[in-house]
Design an enzyme around this catalytic site. Structure first.
Site, PDB file in Angstrom:
ATOM      1  N   TYR A 171      20.744  22.561  46.822  1.00 23.05           N
ATOM      2  CA  TYR A 171      19.327  22.871  46.621  1.00 23.05           C
ATOM      3  C   TYR A 171      19.089  24.357  46.329  1.00 23.05           C
ATOM      4  O   TYR A 171      18.389  24.716  45.381  1.00 23.05           O
ATOM      5  CB  TYR A 171      18.566  22.446  47.875  1.00 23.05           C
ATOM      6  N   SER A 220      11.386  28.091  46.227  1.00 19.53           N
ATOM      7  CA  SER A 220      11.537  27.925  47.673  1.00 19.53           C
ATOM      8  C   SER A 220      12.170  29.176  48.259  1.00 19.53           C
ATOM      9  O   SER A 220      12.937  29.872  47.579  1.00 19.53           O
ATOM     10  CB  SER A 220      12.418  26.709  47.986  1.00 19.53           C
TER      11      SER A 220
END
Length: 283
Positions: A183, A170
């Site tokens: 995250y 990501s």
């Protein structure tokens, strides 16, 4: 690595489908371009909705034989049951033994051309609301699960002398961001893992790519309580992934109008980056 012996059928290939030749790379390609998917075997691990499902459907539409593994079947199991050349295989990536067993089952049916790690867990977290349980859950799904899969398939791919590993990371892993306390670090680790794997596997004929999506409309991003710039549909994200593989890219990032800005932000010194992000996000 604590991996099982290779199944007897691991080197079998689909008749009429040649293995890729690694001499076909051309600058600036870092991987052998993957364009012809007819007969190719793909194991897509994680994410039974969103990007993972859209990618599996796009690959199947292009002619690939797709094995889909995830913890929850949701709608993907019904789709797999309807389509020839699609297999559903339930799997919890945090269970190392289950991953090894699943890999043995998949490899016993023939060689793999592409392994995609797409499992992901996300909960927005900031330091004032610290949760060790959430921190560790992110690590177990987003990173350790990838290690379990690699432990199970790397010996086979190296023995084949061909194949491709693609890790879905990501843009949140590029630099520290508000709400990304749990995250972001796991995605940064996944990107770093892909970079090291790429360098180690070049001499073994195994290609590696890392996917860096921006904001994609999925159940994970639906949790966000802020406006997400350049939000993409999962189908558009899947198309961008296939384009990246076709171009032999290592870093497949999209949408470019958003990820290009973030790449520039990576170059800024901390004294500029921290206050700029604070002003941009209001956090």
């Amino acid at each position: 690595m604590n991996s099982p012996a290779l199944p007897s059928g691991v080197l079998a290939r689909v008749p009429g489908v040649p293995a890729p030749h690694h001499s076909r790379r051309r600058w600036p390609q870092l991987n052998v371009p993957l364009r012809d998917w007819v007969g190719r075997r793909v194991w897509r691990v994680g994410a039974s909705t969103g990007i993972g499902l859209a990618c599996a459907q796009a690959l199947h539409a292009a002619g690939a034989q797709v094995i889909i593994s995830a913890r929850k079947p949701q709608t993907v199991q019904d789709w797999a049951a309807r389509e020839e050349g699609v297999r559903w295989l339930a799997l919890d990536v945090t269970d190392a033994q289950a991953v090894r067993s699943a890999a043995q089952s998949v490899l016993a049916e023939g060689a793999l051309d592409l392994v995609i790690y797409c499992a992901g867990h996300y909960r927005a977290q900031r330091a004032a609301q610290w949760s060790l349980a959430e921190m560790l859950r992110h690590e177990q799904v987003n990173y350790t699960g990838a290690l379990h899969v690699l432990d199970a398939v790397l010996p086979a791919l190296i023995s084949q002398g061909q194949g491709h590993i693609s890790l879905v990371s990501s843009v949140a892993g590029w630099r520290g961001l508000p709400n990304g306390l749990a995250y972001g670090p796991t995605k940064a680790a996944l990107t770093h893992l892909g970079e090291s794997l790429y360098m180690d596997l070049q001499d073994h004929g195994v290609d590696v790519s890392v996917i860096h999506p921006g904001f994609v409309a999925t159940p994970l991003t639906a949790q966000n309580q802020f406006s997400m710039p350049a939000l993409m549909r999962p189908e558009a994200a899947a198309a961008a992934m296939l384009r990246g593989w076709a171009r032999g890219q290592f870093d497949i990032h999209f949408p470019k109008r958003f990820t290009g800005v973030l790449k520039l932000l990576r170059l800024l010194p901390y004294a500029v980056y921290f206050p700029l992000v604070r002003r941009m996000t209001g956090l």
